[in-house]
Motif scaffolding. Structure first.
Motif, PDB file in Angstrom:
ATOM      1  N   ILE A  79       0.845  -1.200   0.000  1.00 41.39           N
ATOM      2  CA  ILE A  79       0.000   0.000   0.000  1.00 41.39           C
ATOM      3  C   ILE A  79       0.881   1.250   0.000  1.00 41.39           C
ATOM      4  CG2 ILE A  79      -1.843   1.225   1.188  1.00 41.39           C
ATOM      5  CD1 ILE A  79      -2.718  -1.513   0.266  1.00 41.39           C
ATOM      6  N   TYR A 104       0.340  -3.875  -6.063  1.00 42.64           N
ATOM      7  CA  TYR A 104       0.763  -2.562  -5.607  1.00 42.64           C
ATOM      8  C   TYR A 104      -0.455  -1.639  -5.587  1.00 42.64           C
ATOM      9  CZ  TYR A 104       5.570  -4.043  -6.704  1.00 42.64           C
ATOM     10  OH  TYR A 104       6.768  -4.701  -6.755  1.00 42.64           O
ATOM     11  N   VAL A 105      -0.425  -0.665  -4.678  1.00 43.73           N
ATOM     12  CA  VAL A 105      -1.508   0.325  -4.598  1.00 43.73           C
ATOM     13  C   VAL A 105      -0.882   1.707  -4.432  1.00 43.73           C
ATOM     14  CG1 VAL A 105      -3.532   1.127  -3.345  1.00 43.73           C
ATOM     15  CG2 VAL A 105      -3.081  -1.342  -3.536  1.00 43.73           C
ATOM     16  N   ASP A 106      -1.294   2.645  -5.260  1.00 41.91           N
ATOM     17  CA  ASP A 106      -0.846   4.020  -5.089  1.00 41.91           C
ATOM     18  C   ASP A 106      -1.862   4.942  -5.755  1.00 41.91           C
ATOM     19  OD1 ASP A 106       2.231   5.063  -4.221  1.00 41.91           O
ATOM     20  OD2 ASP A 106       0.937   6.545  -5.196  1.00 41.91           O
ATOM     21  N   ARG A 107      -1.930   6.169  -5.258  1.00 44.63           N
ATOM     22  CA  ARG A 107      -2.848   7.150  -5.856  1.00 44.63           C
ATOM     23  C   ARG A 107      -2.130   8.099  -6.806  1.00 44.63           C
ATOM     24  NH1 ARG A 107      -4.081  11.500  -0.940  1.00 44.63           N
ATOM     25  NH2 ARG A 107      -1.978  12.366  -0.829  1.00 44.63           N
ATOM     26  N   VAL A 128      -3.012  -1.141  -8.569  1.00 48.82           N
ATOM     27  CA  VAL A 128      -4.353  -0.576  -8.427  1.00 48.82           C
ATOM     28  C   VAL A 128      -4.201   0.901  -8.097  1.00 48.82           C
ATOM     29  CG1 VAL A 128      -6.463  -0.556  -7.038  1.00 48.82           C
ATOM     30  CG2 VAL A 128      -5.384  -2.736  -7.663  1.00 48.82           C
ATOM     31  N   LYS A 129      -4.851   1.766  -8.854  1.00 51.38           N
ATOM     32  CA  LYS A 129      -4.840   3.195  -8.546  1.00 51.38           C
ATOM     33  C   LYS A 129      -5.929   3.465  -7.518  1.00 51.38           C
ATOM     34  CE  LYS A 129      -4.858   7.817 -10.624  1.00 51.38           C
ATOM     35  NZ  LYS A 129      -5.752   8.437  -9.622  1.00 51.38           N
ATOM     36  N   ALA A 130      -5.502   3.808  -6.310  1.00 51.40           N
ATOM     37  CA  ALA A 130      -6.464   4.035  -5.227  1.00 51.40           C
ATOM     38  C   ALA A 130      -5.774   4.748  -4.084  1.00 51.40           C
ATOM     39  CB  ALA A 130      -7.048   2.708  -4.741  1.00 51.40           C
ATOM     40  N   ILE A 138      -9.897  -0.974  -2.338  1.00 52.98           N
ATOM     41  CA  ILE A 138      -8.650  -1.699  -2.599  1.00 52.98           C
ATOM     42  C   ILE A 138      -8.834  -3.194  -2.404  1.00 52.98           C
ATOM     43  CG2 ILE A 138      -6.296  -2.075  -1.739  1.00 52.98           C
ATOM     44  CD1 ILE A 138      -6.316   0.996  -1.074  1.00 52.98           C
ATOM     45  N   HIS A 141     -11.193  -4.715  -5.062  1.00 57.81           N
ATOM     46  CA  HIS A 141     -10.905  -4.395  -6.462  1.00 57.81           C
ATOM     47  C   HIS A 141     -10.677  -5.680  -7.259  1.00 57.81           C
ATOM     48  CE1 HIS A 141      -8.982  -2.625  -9.990  1.00 57.81           C
ATOM     49  NE2 HIS A 141      -9.417  -1.446  -9.584  1.00 57.81           N
ATOM     50  N   THR A 144      -7.087  -6.787  -7.350  1.00 61.46           N
ATOM     51  CA  THR A 144      -6.651  -7.365  -6.077  1.00 61.46           C
ATOM     52  C   THR A 144      -7.166  -8.780  -5.930  1.00 61.46           C
ATOM     53  OG1 THR A 144      -6.746  -5.150  -5.080  1.00 61.46           O
ATOM     54  CG2 THR A 144      -6.615  -7.024  -3.578  1.00 61.46           C
TER      55      THR A 144
END
Length: 274
Positions: A79, A104-107, A128-130, A138, A141, A144
């Motif tokens: 995250i 991976y997760v990032d905005r 994932v864009k979040a 997240i 998704h 995910t």
């Protein structure tokens, strides 16, 4: 538009600094702008050695991923993963076991765009864009769910991101939602800027960020406050310590500046079996 800007998504305001891009600059990356480098240089002026703290945190990422793989983890959720640089989670994990899966997760749109490019041919890793403050989006998704089986242990990482969550956003409730989604045997790894044992240089550094008009602002937390983010998970040895002190393997894992080893707390905890 110059060629150096071809990789910039249209939604990015290059006149506003981003701490993700400033961190990329600190690590020697190329995906940052003059405004990000200016902030980074000003922070370095008031807090000499900050680049080594960034390196120590990155070295912790490698150690903790290897530790989790050695402990049987084969799926990871990172995250606030940031702009891709050397030794990303999937590279470390899949080098140890090619079957490992990573989300991976990032905005940050630049982090997402470059992660998508890097992972285009990797069917066991995705981004994932979040916003990390939206755990339901997240965790549920489709990307995910396609890679992570929450009935099996997961390696969950929140590295250098939770100090960007202010107290009014209730980081404890946020972490509880993520912890509740994990199967017993899962691990949670955190790094977080420390409010303990700091001198005036940390205040000066946070003042630089405040004056930069960046939307990202630091909330330092004490040892007890960071420990509380692990909830009822069991901390593994050596507990919550300075980032450079968590199971170092060699000189490259520790800064020769003691204050930089203690600037960030690091810890790993495991979800107990009922």
């Amino acid at each position: 538009m110059t060629r150096t800007r071809d990789w910039v998504p249209d939604s990015v305001d290059v006149s506003v600094p981003s701490m993700a891009r400033t961190y990329d600059y600190m690590l020697g990356g190329a995906h940052n702008f003059a405004v990000d480098r200016e902030v980074g240089q000003k922070i370095e002026q008031v807090m000499p050695g900050l680049r080594t703290a960034a390196r120590v945190n990155r070295a912790f990422l490698k150690r903790v991923v290897r530790f989790m793989v050695d402990s049987g983890i084969r799926q990871f959720l990172d995250i606030g993963s940031g702009i891709p640089t050397v030794a990303n989670v999937h590279e470390v994990a899949q080098l140890a076991d090619p079957s490992c899966r990573v989300v991976y997760v990032d905005r940050d749109p630049i982090a997402v765009a470059h992660s998508e490019l890097m992972l285009a041919t990797n069917d066991r890793a995705a981004i994932v864009k979040a916003d990390m403050r939206d755990p339901e989006h997240i965790l549920d998704h489709p990307v995910t769910r396609s890679l992570i089986d929450f009935d099996q242990p997961v390696g969950l990482l929140f590295l250098l991101v939770l100090h960007w969550v202010p107290d009014e956003s209730n980081p404890h409730a946020l972490l509880a939602r993520y912890r509740d989604a994990l199967a017993p045997g899962s691990f949670l790894a955190l790094t977080h800027v420390s409010a303990d044992h700091q001198d005036s240089t940390l205040t000066a550094a946070t003042d630089v960020i405040k004056r930069s008009n960046s939307p990202d602002q630091i909330t330092e937390r004490t040892h007890a406050q960071v420990t509380a983010l692990f909830g009822d998970f069991d901390l593994v040895e050596p507990g919550l310590v300075g980032c450079g002190e968590w199971r170092p393997h060699g000189p490259g894992d520790i800064s020769d500046r003691p204050n930089m080893n203690m600037l960030v707390y690091a810890g790993v905890a495991q979800k107990p079996t009922p």
